[in-house]
Structure formats: structure tokens, C-alpha cells
Design an enzyme around this catalytic site. Structure first.
Site, PDB file in Angstrom:
ATOM      1  N   CYS A 165      10.358  20.031  -2.566  1.00 55.05           N
ATOM      2  CA  CYS A 165       9.983  19.536  -3.890  1.00 55.05           C
ATOM      3  C   CYS A 165       8.727  20.187  -4.441  1.00 55.05           C
ATOM      4  CB  CYS A 165       9.846  18.019  -3.845  1.00 55.05           C
ATOM      5  SG  CYS A 165      11.362  17.222  -3.284  1.00 55.05           S
ATOM      6  N   HIS A 305       2.161  13.719  -7.960  1.00 50.47           N
ATOM      7  CA  HIS A 305       3.517  13.881  -7.431  1.00 50.47           C
ATOM      8  C   HIS A 305       4.257  12.568  -7.631  1.00 50.47           C
ATOM      9  CE1 HIS A 305       6.691  15.679  -5.150  1.00 50.47           C
ATOM     10  NE2 HIS A 305       6.649  14.758  -4.206  1.00 50.47           N
ATOM     11  N   GLU A 316      -1.040   9.690  -1.642  1.00 48.64           N
ATOM     12  CA  GLU A 316      -1.591  10.533  -2.706  1.00 48.64           C
ATOM     13  C   GLU A 316      -2.821   9.895  -3.340  1.00 48.64           C
ATOM     14  OE1 GLU A 316       1.180  11.725  -5.752  1.00 48.64           O
ATOM     15  OE2 GLU A 316      -0.216  13.191  -6.583  1.00 48.64           O
ATOM     16  N   LYS A 337       7.444  11.088 -13.236  1.00 49.74           N
ATOM     17  CA  LYS A 337       8.716  10.807 -12.536  1.00 49.74           C
ATOM     18  C   LYS A 337       9.213   9.397 -12.831  1.00 49.74           C
ATOM     19  CE  LYS A 337       8.361  13.957  -8.551  1.00 49.74           C
ATOM     20  NZ  LYS A 337       6.978  14.508  -8.659  1.00 49.74           N
ATOM     21  N   HIS A 342      13.129  12.308 -10.075  1.00 51.15           N
ATOM     22  CA  HIS A 342      12.574  13.399  -9.268  1.00 51.15           C
ATOM     23  C   HIS A 342      13.489  14.622  -9.375  1.00 51.15           C
ATOM     24  CE1 HIS A 342      10.488  15.653  -6.402  1.00 51.15           C
ATOM     25  NE2 HIS A 342      10.461  14.819  -5.370  1.00 51.15           N
ATOM     26  N   PHE A 403       9.068  17.843   1.231  1.00 52.83           N
ATOM     27  CA  PHE A 403       9.450  17.624   2.626  1.00 52.83           C
ATOM     28  C   PHE A 403       9.046  18.850   3.445  1.00 52.83           C
ATOM     29  CE2 PHE A 403      13.314  14.548   1.963  1.00 52.83           C
ATOM     30  CZ  PHE A 403      12.436  13.527   1.668  1.00 52.83           C
TER      31      PHE A 403
END
Length: 417
Positions: A165, A305, A316, A337, A342, A403
Site C-alpha cells: 500500500c 495513512h 500512526e 480513506k 483504501h 504490508f
């Protein structure tokens, strides 16, 4: 060696909340949710039966039938977004040194839809292989970059980046770096993704990564909310034109902002989970600030994110508070998002576009779907919840993580010659 300065001169977007830059930006500012029941396939037996699909998009409005057969949806999305960015940049193709114009394009997974359909057709057949000769060139993750270059004749550096991502954030960082080093004058960069198919939804369901709030899709993406239960799968593409400053000035280009700095790091922790203290995220932001030669107090806005996963959002915010300290209370923090879902490998580019428009317009889109504070998330942070905020944004930081523990941060600031 003196590094060259890089500015943004073109933008393009094809997203679940808008199929052009004006539509995308308006969708973000008005807090439109892109989520709804999945129409791509029968998802009635899946744990998650909804997603953020691109809407009202007919590829036949952009390509002829033969082209559509040759392109996976992720390439179609990429070509359309790139075309808007190229047009908006005002570049006159026949006046450019095309050897100095490159394409760096990202996708986290590539042509997953094409691969799934061909394999499914084979395993449900009589065992006779009838694979389309377009299967391999449709599915390889670098093919969108190739097709963008073919369309315009751009002969500069051309490749794809893959870091889950964080993929398109890494594409932007590479484009920024190559221009700074003098390897090219212009890059069309960004990313696209199209994974709303049985394999994509089923795979992420098995990871317990995506929301199963089937009774209320439009509120399912809830970054930083106590009741978040995973991200919402999205699809689409976003494109940017990065250009060397003097080159842009010489042709009288419109300049949205300057790319001020970039940072990358690894969590070195877990296959899918972020480091619980956000060490990697903190480092990526810190490195970006150092690269830009900026102070903590120079950052006005962070597009996080912020996926709406239970662990990721906490990590985060810990990273932001850990790095910025008291100044975190003055930084407008959001997650787009909450509206787009996403976009996986396209997320970094789409969120960079939102960050750039926040800098350019001095407006910050909201994080929608916030209902309940999470006691594990520092509420002293200046979250922009549920309503857009108009304020001066001299510099914005855009975070993207993937990931595997990939972390990438980019800083955009107002352009001053």
C-alpha cells in the site's frame, strides 16, 4: 552536488468519490462516502459485501473495444488518470525532449482481475488451456507504466514500484529523486489498483483486514473511531506530473506546489501488523523533514495513512505525537480513506493529490464517520473530523504505509520561487 527543485504541474484522478480532479476534490470536501454494495461480482457469501468502487466509468468512452480487451482495469484506471494529469499540466508533447520525460507508476498487485478470471475459467473448464495471449501483458504490474509511455512517446526512465500500500508513494519519491538528480525533466507518476474481485475481497477477509459492517457501508470506514473494524476496499487511480522547477517556469506552467522532501523506512516487525509504537512511521516522517530541511513547526497538515484498522490508526498517531510532540496539537490531521476507502497501491498517489490540493487551496478535507473517541488514541491531536477545515496550509505531509512494514512520507509546500 546541487539538487534540482521539483514542482507539481499536473494532477489526475479516477476515484470512488469522483472521476476527475474537480469531482474528487469536491467529493472529499463535502464528505461523500464512496462505499456501497459490491457490483463487480456476487458477494453475497463473502464476509464483506461492500467496497468503494469507481462509479459511472465506461472504458468505451476512452478506448476502443480492442484496447479495452488488452487492458486490465488497473491499466484502464491508470491511463485515464494519467491523461487528465498530462492535459492539466499544459505540456505540449511535440515541444518536449521526450527522452527526458519518464513514467514511474505503481500498483500493489497489478492485474489481479485478469489473472483471477483466466484461472477461474481454466479450473471450471475441461482442462484444456485456453488462456488469452493478453494474460501476461495484462497482469504484470509494470504494464501501466509501459502503456502510459507508449501513448505519449515518453522515452525517459520507465518502471513500476511495488511496496504494497506504499507503492505509489514510492513511485512519487523515485520520480522526485530522479528529477532532483538530473536524470529527467518531467515524470508522469502515480498509481492505480483494481482488486474488487472474489480473490481480492476473499483474501483480505481472511486476513481480517477489511470491515464487515454490511448493514451500513457508508459509515464502515471509520479512521480513528473507537468502533472501527477494518478498512474498506477501494479502487481507482491517481496521477501527478512532477517537473524540474526551471523547466516548468520556462514553459509558463501552472505550479500547484513544490515537492519539499521525502522519507522512507521499514518497520522490520511483522508481515501485516504495524510496529505497535509506530517506530517505522515516525522514522519516515522524520527523514522527510530532514530531507526537506524543515522544522517540526513547519508542518500544518498531515494526510495520514489512516486505514481504519484497529492497530494501524493507533500506531500512526503514536508516531505523530512521538515525533511532533506539542506541535501535534496544531497540525490538522485527517484520513481521506474515510471517503475513498483504501486504494491499496494507488492510495499514496490519491492522498498526495489531496495533500497538494489542501496546500494549494488552504482547505483540509475531513475524516468522516467519526462517532466515538478511542481512549487509545491521543485526542489532543487536532483531528479534522466530519467537516472540512479552511486554514492556511503552507506545508502538508502525506503518509503511506504497506504490508511488509514499508513506510513512505512526502512533504509538499507552497511554491515560492
Amino acid at each position: 552536488m546541487k539538487l534540482r527543485r521539483v514542482v507539481v504541474t499536473g494532477l489526475g484522478a479516477l476515484t470512488p468519490v469522483g472521476n476527475t480532479i474537480p469531482e474528487y476534490w469536491n467529493g472529499l470536501l463535502t464528505g461523500v462516502s464512496g462505499a456501497g454494495p459490491i457490483t463487480r461480482f456476487d458477494a453475497s457469501k463473502f464476509k464483506s459485501q461492500f467496497a468503494c468502487e469507481v462509479k459511472n466509468f465506461d472504458p468505451m468512452n476512452f478506448f476502443d473495444r480492442k484496447e479495452v480487451r488488452k487492458y486490465d482495469p488497473f491499466t484502464l484506471f491508470g491511463l485515464v488518470a494519467a491523461d487528465e494529469a498530462v492535459i492539466s499540466s499544459g505540456m505540449e508533447i511535440d515541444k518536449l525532449d521526450l527522452d527526458r520525460v519518464g513514467v514511474i507508476w505503481a500498483s500493489g498487485i497489478g492485474g489481479m482481475s485478469s489473472f483471477y478470471e483466466e484461472v477461474a475459467s481454466f479450473v471450471t473448464g475441461d482442462g484444456t488451456p485456453r488462456f488469452t495471449p493478453f494474460l501476461i501483458p495484462k497482469m504484470i504490474a509494470d504494464i501501466a507504466a509501459g502503456h502510459i509511455s507508449i501513448k505519449y512517446g515518453f522515452r525517459g526512465p520507465n518502471f513500476a514500484t511495488i511496496s504494497a500500500c506504499a507503492s505509489s508513494a514510492n513511485a512519487l519519491i523515485d520520480a522526485y529523486t530522479y528529477i532532483r538528480l538530473g536524470k529527467a525533466n518531467i515524470f508522469v507518476t502515480g498509481g492505480s489498483e483494481a482488486t474488487i474481485n472474489p480473490a481480492g475481497i476473499g483474501g483480505f477477509n481472511s486476513l481480517h483486514a477489511i470491515s464487515t459492517r454490511n448493514d451500513d457501508p457508508s459509515t464502515a470506514s471509520r479512521p480513528f473511531d473507537k468502533d472501527r473494524d477494518g478498512f474498506v476496499m477501494g479502487e481507482g487511480g491517481a496521477a501527478l506530473v512532477f517537473e524540474e522547477m526551471e523547466h516548468a517556469l520556462a514553459r509558463g506552467a501552472k505550479i500547484y506546489c513544490e515537492v519539499a522532501g521525502a522519507g522512507m523506512s521499514a518497520d522490520a516487525h511483522h508481515m501485516t501488523a504495524p510496529h505497535p509504537e509506530g517506530i517505522g512511521a515516525k522514522n519516515a516522517m522524520r527523514f522527510a523533514l530532514e530531507d526537506a530541511g524543515m522544522n517540526l513547526e513547519d508542518i500544518d497538515h498531515i494526510n495520514t495513512h489512516g486505514t481504519s484498522t484497529p492497530l494501524g490508526d493507533i500506531a500512526e498517531i503514536k508516531a505523530i505525537v512521538g515525533l511532533f510532540g506539542e506541535h501535534a496539537k496544531k497540525i490538522a490531521v485527517n484520513s481521506t480513506k474515510s471517503m475513498t476507502g483504501h486504494l491499496l497501491g494507488a492510495a499514496g498517489a490519491a492522498e498526495a493529490v489531496a495533500s497538494i490540493l489542501a496546500v494549494y487551496n488552504d482547505i483540509i478535507p475531513p475524516t468522516i464517520n467519526h462517532f466515538t473517541d478511542d481512549e487509545e488514541i491521543d485526542q489532543n491531536v487536532d483531528f479534522v473530523f466530519n467537516k472540512a477545515s479552511k486554514r492556511t496550509v503552507n506545508a502538508a505531509l502525506s503518509n503511506t504505509f504497506g504490508f511488509g512494514g514499508h513506510n513512505a512520507s512526502l512533504i509538499f509546500k507552497k511554491f515560492e520561487q
